[in-house]
Motif scaffolding. Sequence first.
Motif, mmCIF file in Angstrom:
data_model
loop_
_atom_site.group_PDB
_atom_site.id
_atom_site.type_symbol
_atom_site.label_atom_id
_atom_site.label_comp_id
_atom_site.label_asym_id
_atom_site.label_seq_id
_atom_site.Cartn_x
_atom_site.Cartn_y
_atom_site.Cartn_z
ATOM 1 N N ALA A 194 0.824 -1.225 0.000
ATOM 2 C CA ALA A 194 0.000 0.000 0.000
ATOM 3 C C ALA A 194 0.851 1.265 0.000
ATOM 4 N N SER A 195 2.078 1.154 0.556
ATOM 5 C CA SER A 195 2.908 2.363 0.677
ATOM 6 C C SER A 195 3.427 2.846 -0.675
ATOM 7 N N GLY A 201 1.660 -3.062 4.553
ATOM 8 C CA GLY A 201 0.914 -4.235 4.109
ATOM 9 C C GLY A 201 0.311 -4.019 2.729
ATOM 10 N N PRO A 202 -0.432 -5.026 2.260
ATOM 11 C CA PRO A 202 -1.052 -4.896 0.939
ATOM 12 C C PRO A 202 -2.170 -3.849 0.963
ATOM 13 N N SER A 256 -0.037 -5.771 -12.877
ATOM 14 C CA SER A 256 0.447 -4.408 -13.121
ATOM 15 C C SER A 256 1.777 -4.236 -12.403
ATOM 16 N N GLN A 257 2.376 -3.063 -12.553
ATOM 17 C CA GLN A 257 3.670 -2.777 -11.928
ATOM 18 C C GLN A 257 3.632 -2.975 -10.417
ATOM 19 N N ALA A 258 2.498 -2.564 -9.802
ATOM 20 C CA ALA A 258 2.443 -2.539 -8.344
ATOM 21 C C ALA A 258 1.513 -3.593 -7.758
ATOM 22 N N GLY A 259 0.883 -4.413 -8.619
ATOM 23 C CA GLY A 259 -0.051 -5.414 -8.090
ATOM 24 C C GLY A 259 -0.880 -6.052 -9.182
ATOM 25 N N MET A 260 -2.206 -6.031 -9.006
ATOM 26 C CA MET A 260 -3.097 -6.730 -9.938
ATOM 27 C C MET A 260 -4.330 -5.878 -10.225
#
Length: 275
Positions: free
Chosen positions: A50-51, A59-60, A96-100
């Motif tokens: 999340a950061s 955390g996520p 994606s770059q940072a997740g889904m």
Amino acid sequence: MKSLSLVHAAIGAFITSALMSLAQPALAQAKPGIERMYVLYCGDIALNDASSFTPGASGPGHLTATCYLIKHARGWVLFDTGLGDHIINMPNGQKSQAGMWTLKKTLESQLAELGLKPSDINYVALSHSHGDHVGNLNLFSQSTLVVQKPEYEWKPPVGVSPFKPGMKAITPEGDHDLFGDGSVVLIATYGHSPGHQNLLVRLPKTGALMLTGDSVHTKANWDSGRVPQRNFNVPQSLAALERMRVVLKEANAVLWIGHEPSEVPLRRYVPAYYD
Ligand SMILES: [Zn+2]
């Protein structure tokens, strides 16, 4: 002679007040052509960390994606196009770059709920050119783009610009009142990307709203005055936050943060609308 000049003065005063009373209602009657605004669900973004968008978080995390559709007497305006509709066919989502990225409902189906086709949309205003905002731009080849010039001309270091040369485009540098009546105004908020813009909408009953794009990702960022370090230009992003605070006050507007998940239950989505 004296009485004649008094008559002249009286006539003059009468004409002045008649002209003023003509002028004032004319101003009051210069009603903006905006009718209503729809909120569209434009996807979900799961973050590994999340950061990456909210400094200080741990955390996520999860962000939502939001698009907005405005009905104006001079045409339909879509603000942002969200994650690509093709993602609905990807059960596990698109990495994606940072997740889904995942999608529960397509943009096209939400337009259809309103009896609209993509070709009915006259203007597509984009906060900026990142993938979660331009995912469905390919549907709107007949619309006129409204993008800040530095964004339009930017050559991304990875990938290609989403803007096709054949598409009609309005490319202001700075704030831009789309219909000249103050109802749909792009506000330059550069920094997250080279030519980011917000949208200030003045609705007849709801009042003024400022739609954020990525000038601010989360309420926590807004409250703390922080921006992600991954932004294109961090000092410019911080200056944009300050500018937004000034515009919000001047326009007596409410801030709607399109990526903030806690705002989702507060909104009425298509086919409901705000007038
Ligand atoms: Zn975004």
